[in-house]
Each structure stands twice: as structure tokens, then as C-alpha cells.
Design a protein around this motif. Sequence first.
Motif, PDB file in Angstrom:
ATOM      1  N   LEU A 122       0.837  -1.207   0.000  1.00 51.58           N
ATOM      2  CA  LEU A 122       0.000   0.000   0.000  1.00 51.58           C
ATOM      3  C   LEU A 122       0.865   1.248   0.000  1.00 51.58           C
ATOM      4  O   LEU A 122       0.641   2.176  -0.788  1.00 51.58           O
ATOM      5  CB  LEU A 122      -0.913  -0.013   1.227  1.00 51.58           C
ATOM      6  N   VAL A 123       1.836   1.295   0.895  1.00 53.71           N
ATOM      7  CA  VAL A 123       2.692   2.475   1.004  1.00 53.71           C
ATOM      8  C   VAL A 123       3.517   2.663  -0.269  1.00 53.71           C
ATOM      9  O   VAL A 123       3.685   3.789  -0.756  1.00 53.71           O
ATOM     10  CB  VAL A 123       3.591   2.379   2.244  1.00 53.71           C
ATOM     11  N   LYS A 124       4.012   1.577  -0.834  1.00 58.04           N
ATOM     12  CA  LYS A 124       4.760   1.674  -2.097  1.00 58.04           C
ATOM     13  C   LYS A 124       3.868   2.216  -3.212  1.00 58.04           C
ATOM     14  O   LYS A 124       4.323   2.989  -4.060  1.00 58.04           O
ATOM     15  CB  LYS A 124       5.322   0.311  -2.479  1.00 58.04           C
ATOM     16  N   ARG A 125       2.621   1.818  -3.209  1.00 57.87           N
ATOM     17  CA  ARG A 125       1.689   2.327  -4.224  1.00 57.87           C
ATOM     18  C   ARG A 125       1.468   3.828  -4.055  1.00 57.87           C
ATOM     19  O   ARG A 125       1.483   4.572  -5.040  1.00 57.87           O
ATOM     20  CB  ARG A 125       0.359   1.579  -4.139  1.00 57.87           C
ATOM     21  N   ILE A 126       1.257   4.273  -2.818  1.00 63.34           N
ATOM     22  CA  ILE A 126       1.060   5.706  -2.580  1.00 63.34           C
ATOM     23  C   ILE A 126       2.294   6.488  -3.017  1.00 63.34           C
ATOM     24  O   ILE A 126       2.195   7.544  -3.647  1.00 63.34           O
ATOM     25  CB  ILE A 126       0.745   5.970  -1.099  1.00 63.34           C
ATOM     26  N   ASP A 127       3.461   5.958  -2.705  1.00 57.86           N
ATOM     27  CA  ASP A 127       4.705   6.609  -3.111  1.00 57.86           C
ATOM     28  C   ASP A 127       4.794   6.705  -4.636  1.00 57.86           C
ATOM     29  O   ASP A 127       5.106   7.763  -5.195  1.00 57.86           O
ATOM     30  CB  ASP A 127       5.891   5.824  -2.546  1.00 57.86           C
ATOM     31  N   ALA A 128       4.501   5.600  -5.310  1.00 60.77           N
ATOM     32  CA  ALA A 128       4.597   5.572  -6.769  1.00 60.77           C
ATOM     33  C   ALA A 128       3.586   6.508  -7.430  1.00 60.77           C
ATOM     34  O   ALA A 128       3.896   7.176  -8.431  1.00 60.77           O
ATOM     35  CB  ALA A 128       4.394   4.154  -7.276  1.00 60.77           C
ATOM     36  N   GLU A 129       2.387   6.579  -6.877  1.00 61.91           N
ATOM     37  CA  GLU A 129       1.326   7.368  -7.494  1.00 61.91           C
ATOM     38  C   GLU A 129       1.344   8.834  -7.082  1.00 61.91           C
ATOM     39  O   GLU A 129       0.924   9.705  -7.853  1.00 61.91           O
ATOM     40  CB  GLU A 129      -0.040   6.757  -7.157  1.00 61.91           C
ATOM     41  N   GLN A 130       1.816   9.119  -5.854  1.00 65.90           N
ATOM     42  CA  GLN A 130       1.705  10.482  -5.327  1.00 65.90           C
ATOM     43  C   GLN A 130       3.047  11.106  -4.950  1.00 65.90           C
ATOM     44  O   GLN A 130       3.145  12.326  -4.838  1.00 65.90           O
ATOM     45  CB  GLN A 130       0.789  10.488  -4.088  1.00 65.90           C
ATOM     46  N   GLY A 131       4.047  10.278  -4.687  1.00 62.74           N
ATOM     47  CA  GLY A 131       5.362  10.804  -4.332  1.00 62.74           C
ATOM     48  C   GLY A 131       5.494  11.308  -2.917  1.00 62.74           C
ATOM     49  O   GLY A 131       6.518  11.876  -2.543  1.00 62.74           O
ATOM     50  N   PRO A 186       8.148   6.556   7.052  1.00 63.24           N
ATOM     51  CA  PRO A 186       9.242   7.024   6.194  1.00 63.24           C
ATOM     52  C   PRO A 186       8.766   7.866   5.012  1.00 63.24           C
ATOM     53  O   PRO A 186       9.473   8.783   4.578  1.00 63.24           O
ATOM     54  CB  PRO A 186       9.898   5.714   5.730  1.00 63.24           C
ATOM     55  N   LEU A 187       7.584   7.577   4.513  1.00 64.55           N
ATOM     56  CA  LEU A 187       7.014   8.382   3.431  1.00 64.55           C
ATOM     57  C   LEU A 187       6.491   9.703   3.979  1.00 64.55           C
ATOM     58  O   LEU A 187       6.654  10.761   3.354  1.00 64.55           O
ATOM     59  CB  LEU A 187       5.897   7.596   2.741  1.00 64.55           C
ATOM     60  N   LEU A 188       5.900   9.678   5.152  1.00 60.81           N
ATOM     61  CA  LEU A 188       5.306  10.870   5.747  1.00 60.81           C
ATOM     62  C   LEU A 188       6.364  11.913   6.098  1.00 60.81           C
ATOM     63  O   LEU A 188       6.120  13.115   5.981  1.00 60.81           O
ATOM     64  CB  LEU A 188       4.526  10.486   7.006  1.00 60.81           C
ATOM     65  N   ILE A 189       7.544  11.484   6.538  1.00 61.83           N
ATOM     66  CA  ILE A 189       8.571  12.444   6.963  1.00 61.83           C
ATOM     67  C   ILE A 189       9.446  12.924   5.809  1.00 61.83           C
ATOM     68  O   ILE A 189      10.394  13.678   6.029  1.00 61.83           O
ATOM     69  CB  ILE A 189       9.463  11.853   8.069  1.00 61.83           C
ATOM     70  N   ARG A 190       9.124  12.507   4.608  1.00 61.35           N
ATOM     71  CA  ARG A 190       9.932  12.905   3.455  1.00 61.35           C
ATOM     72  C   ARG A 190       9.933  14.422   3.296  1.00 61.35           C
ATOM     73  O   ARG A 190      10.904  15.013   2.838  1.00 61.35           O
ATOM     74  CB  ARG A 190       9.421  12.221   2.192  1.00 61.35           C
ATOM     75  N   ARG A 191       8.821  15.051   3.641  1.00 61.94           N
ATOM     76  CA  ARG A 191       8.776  16.512   3.615  1.00 61.94           C
ATOM     77  C   ARG A 191       8.126  16.987   4.916  1.00 61.94           C
ATOM     78  O   ARG A 191       7.272  16.297   5.487  1.00 61.94           O
ATOM     79  CB  ARG A 191       7.999  17.001   2.400  1.00 61.94           C
ATOM     80  N   PRO A 192       8.532  18.171   5.417  1.00 55.16           N
ATOM     81  CA  PRO A 192       8.006  18.656   6.701  1.00 55.16           C
ATOM     82  C   PRO A 192       6.496  18.886   6.658  1.00 55.16           C
ATOM     83  O   PRO A 192       5.917  19.112   5.596  1.00 55.16           O
ATOM     84  CB  PRO A 192       8.754  19.976   6.908  1.00 55.16           C
ATOM     85  N   GLY A 193       5.891  18.846   7.830  1.00 57.88           N
ATOM     86  CA  GLY A 193       4.479  19.181   7.959  1.00 57.88           C
ATOM     87  C   GLY A 193       3.538  18.003   8.027  1.00 57.88           C
ATOM     88  O   GLY A 193       2.317  18.173   8.111  1.00 57.88           O
ATOM     89  N   GLY A 194       4.087  16.776   8.007  1.00 54.82           N
ATOM     90  CA  GLY A 194       3.243  15.597   8.068  1.00 54.82           C
ATOM     91  C   GLY A 194       2.535  15.450   9.413  1.00 54.82           C
ATOM     92  O   GLY A 194       3.004  15.953  10.430  1.00 54.82           O
ATOM     93  N   LEU A 195       1.413  14.751   9.395  1.00 52.38           N
ATOM     94  CA  LEU A 195       0.607  14.570  10.605  1.00 52.38           C
ATOM     95  C   LEU A 195       0.112  13.141  10.702  1.00 52.38           C
ATOM     96  O   LEU A 195      -0.362  12.573   9.719  1.00 52.38           O
ATOM     97  CB  LEU A 195      -0.595  15.525  10.578  1.00 52.38           C
ATOM     98  N   VAL A 196       0.215  12.577  11.895  1.00 52.22           N
ATOM     99  CA  VAL A 196      -0.376  11.278  12.221  1.00 52.22           C
ATOM    100  C   VAL A 196      -1.496  11.505  13.224  1.00 52.22           C
ATOM    101  O   VAL A 196      -1.296  12.186  14.235  1.00 52.22           O
ATOM    102  CB  VAL A 196       0.666  10.313  12.823  1.00 52.22           C
ATOM    103  N   VAL A 197      -2.659  10.944  12.942  1.00 57.53           N
ATOM    104  CA  VAL A 197      -3.793  11.004  13.872  1.00 57.53           C
ATOM    105  C   VAL A 197      -4.126   9.583  14.288  1.00 57.53           C
ATOM    106  O   VAL A 197      -4.510   8.755  13.457  1.00 57.53           O
ATOM    107  CB  VAL A 197      -5.022  11.671  13.234  1.00 57.53           C
ATOM    108  N   GLU A 198      -3.964   9.311  15.572  1.00 63.30           N
ATOM    109  CA  GLU A 198      -4.327   8.017  16.145  1.00 63.30           C
ATOM    110  C   GLU A 198      -5.721   8.138  16.749  1.00 63.30           C
ATOM    111  O   GLU A 198      -5.930   8.863  17.725  1.00 63.30           O
ATOM    112  CB  GLU A 198      -3.314   7.606  17.220  1.00 63.30           C
ATOM    113  N   VAL A 199      -6.687   7.445  16.156  1.00 63.09           N
ATOM    114  CA  VAL A 199      -8.076   7.540  16.605  1.00 63.09           C
ATOM    115  C   VAL A 199      -8.323   6.493  17.689  1.00 63.09           C
ATOM    116  O   VAL A 199      -7.999   5.310  17.523  1.00 63.09           O
ATOM    117  CB  VAL A 199      -9.052   7.345  15.440  1.00 63.09           C
ATOM    118  N   THR A 200      -8.897   6.936  18.795  1.00 70.86           N
ATOM    119  CA  THR A 200      -9.146   6.046  19.921  1.00 70.86           C
ATOM    120  C   THR A 200     -10.499   6.373  20.532  1.00 70.86           C
ATOM    121  O   THR A 200     -11.308   7.092  19.940  1.00 70.86           O
ATOM    122  CB  THR A 200      -8.007   6.171  20.950  1.00 70.86           C
ATOM    123  N   ASP A 201     -10.749   5.861  21.737  1.00 70.40           N
ATOM    124  CA  ASP A 201     -11.990   6.153  22.456  1.00 70.40           C
ATOM    125  C   ASP A 201     -11.626   6.654  23.840  1.00 70.40           C
ATOM    126  O   ASP A 201     -11.124   5.892  24.670  1.00 70.40           O
ATOM    127  CB  ASP A 201     -12.856   4.889  22.562  1.00 70.40           C
TER     128      ASP A 201
END
Length: 304
Positions: free
Chosen positions: A84-93, A143-158
Amino acid sequence: MTGSLEGKIALVAGATRGAGRGIAVELGAAGATVYVTGRTTRERRSEMNRPETIEETAELVTAAGGRGIAVPVDHLDHDQVQALVKRIDAEQGGLDLLVNDIWGGELLFSWSDRLWEHSLDDGLRILRLAVDTHIVTSHYALPLLIRRPGGLVVEVTDGTAEYNAANYRVSFFYDLAKTSVLRMAFAQAKELAPYGAAAVSLTPGWLRSEIMLEHFGVTEATWRDALVREPHFAISETPAFVGRAVAALAADPEVSRWNGQSLSSGGLAQVYGFTDVDGSRPDAWRYMVEVQDAGRPADVTGYR
């Protein structure tokens, strides 16, 4: 929020239904390209055996104004996540936003069995679905998210960190799963900060998901009929509300101010000014403490 995420690439892991679907659609409404993943497709259902599919979610994202891309993924399968991640990288960079919303444990936990009474197989499966899936996905996606600054991770919980620290979440395995996700966001925040990225945990309030509406025998149009059975359901919110919370975070150029924090949809609505679909701003976790847990009669005055 229209167009505020134009050109942004998001992955909503666990977007078949509920909060994940609501988040994906609202990101689409803000103009994002959203990869939506899950195990239920039009050809095959997961063990949840429900009708909602990732293809439907992707179509809703596109209809809202973004671009929805459905990818069947079991997030416990390392090879599938890596592909999945390789596909996103290939399609979106690149990748701007990762939302870890994988869950799938609704049919496995008991609200009444103690640890020694609960099915051990089911309990450990809950932890695999709710914790391991998030770890596997972040491992490959960061590793894909940190390629450029400004990335965000949202962990959804309860539950917020404050609420869960003071309240037992009814079942050992449920409690452990949801609290673990809070800590995962905190830990990722520490590791991402040097790369100009951020991570937060986010909880909706009492969510009017497909499963919850079915539980009460109502629809989104008739949800207030459930108040006869459960008056505190008056504080509930649609999946769009938490979706708008994620969209607001993703569009905030100063999102790093939240790095490592535990957030709620109701709390963020007070900051960013978004509303639920009915124009209200339900503040469920403050209501839980001050009204429901305090044993007071249901009254949402001042809470939505």
C-alpha cells in the motif's frame, strides 16, 4: 474548509465505516486525495460481516469534492501494508496525513466478563486488531510521511488521556486497547518532531456510527427516538464531526502546537469553529464527566 486540503495526500487506515468513513469524507470535502483501506469490499466481507465497503467510502470521498481511492488491506499483513505504502509513493510521491483508525473489535469484547472470564483468544485478537495494526501501518508509512516537513499522524481512539487515566473503560481488553493507542500517539510525537512532523490522538464523543444506530434500532434521521431508551444519547455526534476535526488539524499550518496531545472532536470544535451537520458542537467528554458520570439527569444544555 472547502479546498483547504487541495493537493494533500491522506491515508485513512480503517475507513470502511464509522469514524474512519466520516474522516475520509470530510478530508475529501476539503479537497484531499484520500486512500481508504479496510477488509470489506463489494466482493468480500471481513469477519464483521457488515454491508459497508471501502468502495462506497471512496465514492463518498469523491462525491464530497476530493478523490477517493479504495485499497483492500488487512493491516495485520505486513506485505499488504508495505505494498500500500509503495503504491502511494509511486502514485503520489509523498504522504501528508496518516489516520490510524483500524479497529474491528466490536464483536469480540464483553462489557461484563472479567479478565479471567473473558475469552482469551478474543481478547488477544482485540489487541492485535486495535494495537498491532496501528504499529504495522505507522512502521511502513512514516518514512514516506517524513519525506517533507508538515506531516501529521492522527491516532483515533476512544476517550481522552485524562478521562481514560481516571476511568476504567468497562472491559480489560477494551481499556488496554484504547489506552495503548493514546500512548502510541505520544511516542510517535517524540520520534516525529525532529523531522517537522507531528502526531496526536483523537477521540470522537458518543458516535452515531452505523453499528450504534442499529443497536438502538434507529437511523440517522430518527436517532432522537433512542433517547427514550438512553437519554444521554442526546450528546451523540455524527462521524462527520470527528472528520471535520481531522480536516481542521490537517489544514492548520501550526498543527505542531498539538504534537503529542490527546484531543477530542468536541474540544477541537471550540478552537477551530467547525460544527456537526446540525450546526451544534457536542462536547461529549465534558458532558460525560459533569453530567452522565456524575449521575445527573440527561440535559445537553451548554454542552452542544
